[in-house]
Design a protein around this motif. Structure first.
Motif, PDB file in Angstrom:
ATOM      1  N   SER A  77       3.939   0.013   7.607  1.00  0.00           N
ATOM      2  CA  SER A  77       3.246   1.271   7.896  1.00  0.00           C
ATOM      3  C   SER A  77       3.583   2.340   6.863  1.00  0.00           C
ATOM      4  N   SER A  78       4.597   2.069   6.049  1.00  0.00           N
ATOM      5  CA  SER A  78       5.016   3.050   5.038  1.00  0.00           C
ATOM      6  C   SER A  78       4.308   2.818   3.713  1.00  0.00           C
ATOM      7  N   TYR A  79       3.318   1.910   3.686  1.00  0.00           N
ATOM      8  CA  TYR A  79       2.767   1.453   2.414  1.00  0.00           C
ATOM      9  C   TYR A  79       2.464   2.562   1.411  1.00  0.00           C
ATOM     10  N   ASP A  80       1.684   3.539   1.811  1.00  0.00           N
ATOM     11  CA  ASP A  80       1.231   4.513   0.817  1.00  0.00           C
ATOM     12  C   ASP A  80       2.359   5.445   0.374  1.00  0.00           C
ATOM     13  N   ALA A  81       3.311   5.694   1.270  1.00  0.00           N
ATOM     14  CA  ALA A  81       4.479   6.492   0.880  1.00  0.00           C
ATOM     15  C   ALA A  81       5.262   5.726  -0.190  1.00  0.00           C
ATOM     16  N   ASN A  82       5.440   4.424   0.032  1.00  0.00           N
ATOM     17  CA  ASN A  82       6.163   3.591  -0.928  1.00  0.00           C
ATOM     18  C   ASN A  82       5.399   3.482  -2.243  1.00  0.00           C
TER      19      ASN A  82
ATOM     20  N   LEU B 272       0.349  14.398   3.615  1.00  0.00           N
ATOM     21  CA  LEU B 272      -0.227  14.796   2.322  1.00  0.00           C
ATOM     22  C   LEU B 272       0.856  14.873   1.244  1.00  0.00           C
TER      23      LEU B 272
ATOM     24  N   ARG C  39       6.054  10.650   4.610  1.00  0.00           N
ATOM     25  CA  ARG C  39       5.908  11.631   3.535  1.00  0.00           C
ATOM     26  C   ARG C  39       5.034  11.090   2.403  1.00  0.00           C
ATOM     27  N   GLY C  40       3.942  11.765   2.161  1.00  0.00           N
ATOM     28  CA  GLY C  40       3.043  11.347   1.076  1.00  0.00           C
ATOM     29  C   GLY C  40       2.235  10.108   1.401  1.00  0.00           C
ATOM     30  N   ASN C  41       2.262   9.681   2.661  1.00  0.00           N
ATOM     31  CA  ASN C  41       1.575   8.459   3.081  1.00  0.00           C
ATOM     32  C   ASN C  41       0.113   8.795   3.405  1.00  0.00           C
TER      33      ASN C  41
ATOM     34  N   ARG D 277       3.128   5.490  -3.559  1.00  0.00           N
ATOM     35  CA  ARG D 277       3.048   6.714  -4.344  1.00  0.00           C
ATOM     36  C   ARG D 277       4.409   7.074  -4.936  1.00  0.00           C
TER      37      ARG D 277
END
Lengths: 501, 363
Positions: free
Chosen positions: B214-219, A396, A475-477, B221
């Motif tokens: 697999s880190s897509y959304d972390a990257n 989150l 993190r934040g994913n 954001r």
């Protein structure tokens, strides 16, 4: 005069055929529930005193004992529950505020349980943590906005002070006084062994524990108990406690009965005097005042230690956190409304504050919207119960989690929620020597190490399943999370899609 | 209703290929098209594309914008918008030839443009930042218009179809480039939108990529904090923005950029001489670490960088012959371009392969 009907909440069920009259229950119960009737050669119980801490049950060598909830109850009523009625009787008699301990026990939503985690299938591989490196190391603190280079074009590798954690978990603040010397010793030793941090709470740092300073976060709270130069310098980081999840908006009160000996010396207050922390810091009535305290502490510690600002999760938390991020804090700790406590007014514990999941999601998003998420680290607590809660919190947007109730459970706490009585039979939330000696710090620290090691394995398994081999990439994913049984607004705030989407 | 790229995240498998001449010698597109044929099964006909560097020497001072339009209404809107900020020195259809396997083409235009000095002065922006912002504005705000290439003296060409057919469709045999990259796509869904094909580009950075990170959304954001908008929800898009942010905005070198996106493991960093720098980069840009399988080729004016994820979960081989360096998902692709290629090897995970055209060569 009316007479209140308050029947004991629990029944002590003793199997007389099994009881060998060893009287261990009698010796172990600080609440004096059990006593021995020599004439009849019987152990008898005064159940009115029982808090259901399970100490006697655990130590009875013949399993002759069990504590059960009494079925002698008021007439069933979904509105006027037994608890509600009993509380009214108590207040009608005493005229006082109801006190209780540990976290909010009400059946309010636990969002962790409505969030599910992803795993890799076909299009990318999952990673086996037994075969491949799986990294859980985290650095907490402000990160540079812009790379600076020297005259030769080399990057100047200087950052603000950082806390290095082997796993994204720390032991949250619990003061010496609210918990025992041996409990603190267990936490300090485990944190050192694990490469993480524990937190002094607002009771100062016992001189014996200065040796664990590199793994200690020292807290500065509204009462300023035990705060002096050596104390600030002893820790790896300084935490300003503005609020606590179990009792947002109010201060603290450690009764004089617990201010004895070392506790009194460590807090720097006279023996037997009540330690009362004011509700606000009286030098912080606004955000610009907070900035001054942050920088005062940085000056006092020569900018060598990160400053954490801890707040309770309240309605406007996103704006508050954004203000804190702009006030020089290196780390923001947010404590959700299910967080534990040594003692809090029941009404506040059960009705004030918001769930940490929603607070975390909105704070992380707000800091990103403002482009300042990398300027500050986010630590969340209240309540993180297991490895999957940690993984969900990181996904989150948290950098790390604070745990306290979980740590106390590892030390033997049975969540009887009676810490305010000071008669903790497990030697944790008490200062009575005959009780505190029951907690052996060798065993206590080992159990904490075991717990964290187990969680670390589980975190790695969950990460590997997602095809992620470093905690930064989690993190934040939020794409790795899906909600189940949540409404559109909840999903919007959490920033996640519903399962099946 | 089927969702188009950007409304849904679509995982893809892929083939990539590249060739560069260190002497800056121009090559036509025929070889790179041929190189995709032995890797036919790595694509499924739902996306192919190429990036070519050095193809517009006569307009090298101008940004070459390649734009897809759904119809003439969106073209008029977009052109009107462009005129407010740019001098347009040439506007034309991108030449194509009819191809039986390439259908449903949108309007495909290109413009050679220069930002108006007065606009740059008013907005206090350099021309790259201004152009990047306009590209992102068109792609997010003008319905039916999509800029798929925006660098100087280079261009991307892409379509729904197999890459070899896409190359023929765009008449790449008629262009001369010192650097070609190519991509064949195997998406798991069928959006059938041309903008979703690869390479993805911003200014002169283009990425061809094989993998699913697999880190897509972390990257995503993290990078969206800095003015980027990930409209396509593809890995390629976010990796391009990461490269642009780290190199253009943060001023990192290629090597430093590689140490961020495929950072060595902490246990490796401990034993490295430059551990202070590696720790600094990893700590500062943790949100830009990319995990999960990828092999990427980042093209830019004057060179390329090829990089695998740190576990090497995708194949990628490198070979050379004379002035040329070849990189592809499979050795077969390299052999198609140059049967006598030498020194073929697989770079280790996280080990960047950086090739630049020799200094002093006029591009």
């Amino acid at each position: 005069m009316s007479i209140n009907y308050i029947y004991p909440e629990y029944e002590v069920v003793r199997n007389d055929a099994r009881c060998i009259r060893c009287r261990v229950c009698e010796r172990q119960c600080a609440n004096e529930v059990h006593s021995y009737d020599e004439e009849r050669n019987l152990l008898i119980s005064d159940e009115a005193k029982c808090v259901n801490c399970k100490r006697c049950v655990t130590l009875c060598p013949t399993h002759a004992l069990k504590i059960v909830k009494s079925d002698c109850r008021f007439k069933e009523n979904a509105n006027w529950t037994d608890d509600t009625i009993r509380e009214i009787y108590k207040q009608a008699e005493s005229g006082g505020v109801l006190l209780s301990s540990m976290g909010n026990p009400k059946p309010l939503p636990v969002y962790w349980d409505k969030i599910l985690i992803n795993a890799s299938q076909v299009t990318n591989p999952s990673i086996d943590p037994l075969r491949e490196p799986m990294e859980t190391k985290v650095f907490l603190g402000k990160k540079p906005d812009k790379v600076k280079r020297d005259e030769n074009g080399n990057i100047i590798c200087k950052t603000s002070p950082q806390l290095e954690l082997s796993i994204p978990i720390m032991f949250s603040a619990m003061s010496y006084g609210s918990i025992s010397y041996n409990a603190h010793a267990s936490l300090a030793r485990a944190a050192t062994e694990l490469g993480i941090y524990y937190n002094t709470g607002e009771g100062g740092l016992h001189e014996d524990f200065y040796q664990y300073g590199p793994n200690t976060i020292v807290q500065v709270a509204s009462g300023r108990f035990g705060v002096h130069k050596d104390y600030l310098e002893a820790g790896a980081a300084v935490e300003i406690k503005m609020g606590q999840g179990a009792k947002p908006g109010i201060g603290g009160h450690l009764p004089g009965a617990k201010i004895v000996g070392d506790v009194s010396r460590t807090r720097m207050i006279p023996e037997g005097s009540d330690a009362i922390s004011p509700a606000p810091h009286h030098d912080i009535y606004s955000i610009e005042d907070l900035r001054q305290l942050v920088y005062s502490l940085k000056e006092a510690t020569e900018y060598k230690k990160p400053v954490i600002v801890k707040v309770a999760a309240v309605h406007n938390i996103a704006a508050i956190a954004s203000g804190i991020a702009r006030s020089g804090a290196d780390i923001i700790a947010i404590d959700g409304f299910r967080g534990g406590t040594g003692a809090a007014p029941t009404r506040i514990r059960d009705n004030v504050g918001i769930p940490i999941e929603l607070a975390l999601a909105s704070v992380d998003q707000r800091l990103r919207d403002e482009g300042i998420r990398n300027n500050v680290s986010l630590v969340v607590g209240g309540s993180i119960r297991c490895a999957s809660d940690v993984v969900k919190a990181i996904a989150l947007g948290a950098d790390a989690c604070y745990i306290a109730t979980g740590a106390l459970l590892a030390l033997g706490c049975h969540l009887c929620r009676s810490c305010q009585g000071g008669k903790c039979n497990w030697g944790i939330a008490t200062q009575r020597p005959e009780l505190t000696k029951r907690l052996n710090p060798d065993i206590g620290s080992q159990r904490l190490i075991n717990l964290m090691t187990a969680w670390k394995h589980e975190i790695k398994e969950l990460m590997g399943g997602m095809g992620i081999n470093s905690i930064e990439a989690l993190r934040g994913n939020r794409l790795m999370l899906r909600g189940v049984g949540l409404n559109g607004k909840e999903l919007e705030i959490l920033g996640i899609s519903h399962a099946g989407e | 209703m089927k969702l188009k790229e950007g409304q849904i995240r679509i995982p893809s498998g892929c083939a990539i290929s590249a060739v560069i001449s260190r002497e800056g010698k121009r090559m036509t597109g025929e070889k790179i098209i041929e190189s995709m044929k032995p890797m036919h099964d790595r694509s499924n006909g739902l996306g192919g594309g190429f990036a070519a560097y050095g193809i517009y020497p006569e307009y090298k001072e101008f940004y070459a914008l390649h734009i897809f339009y759904d119809d003439n209404t969106s073209r008029h809107t977009c052109e009107q918008f462009l005129k407010d900020g740019f001098e347009i020195v040439r506007a034309e259809n991108i030449p194509t030839r009819k191809h039986k396997n390439i259908t449903d083409e949108p309007l495909i235009w290109r413009y050679f443009v220069a930002p108006l000095a007065s606009v740059l002065a008013r907005m206090q922006l350099d021309e790259k930042e201004y152009t990047a912002r306009i590209v992102m504005k068109i792609n997010t705000e003008i319905d039916g218009a999509y800029v798929f290439s925006s660098g100087k003296n280079m261009g991307a060409f892409k379509a729904v179809g197999y890459p070899e057919d896409v190359g023929e469709f765009y008449r790449l045999d008629e262009y001369g480039a010192y650097l070609w990259t190519a991509h064949g796509r195997y998406p798991t869904n069928t959006p059938g939108w041309w903008g979703g094909a690869h390479p993805f580009g911003l200014l002169d950075y283009t990425i061809v990529h094989n993998g699913e990170i697999s880190s897509y959304d972390a990257n995503r954001r993290f990078i969206e904090m800095f003015g980027y908008k990930c409209t396509l929800q593809t890995d390629t898009e976010v990796i391009t923005y990461i490269a642009d942010y780290l190199m253009r905005k943060q001023g990192l070198t290629l090597e430093e950029t590689a140490s961020v996106i495929a950072a060595p493991f902490w246990s490796t960093i401990e034993n490295r001489e430059d551990k202070e720098l590696l720790k600094y980069l990893r700590c500062t840009y943790g949100g830009l670490l990319i995990t999960g399988p990828f092999s990427i080729i980042l093209g830019f004016n004057g060179g390329l960088m090829a990089l695998n994820d740190r576990l090497k979960l995708r194949s990628m081989v490198v070979g050379e012959k004379d002035d040329k360096i070849f990189i592809a998902s499979e050795e077969a692709a390299i052999r198609t371009m140059e049967p006598d290629a030498e020194n073929i090897y697989s770079p280790a995970g996280g080990e960047p392969v950086i090739v630049r055209v020799k200094e002093g060569v006029e591009l």
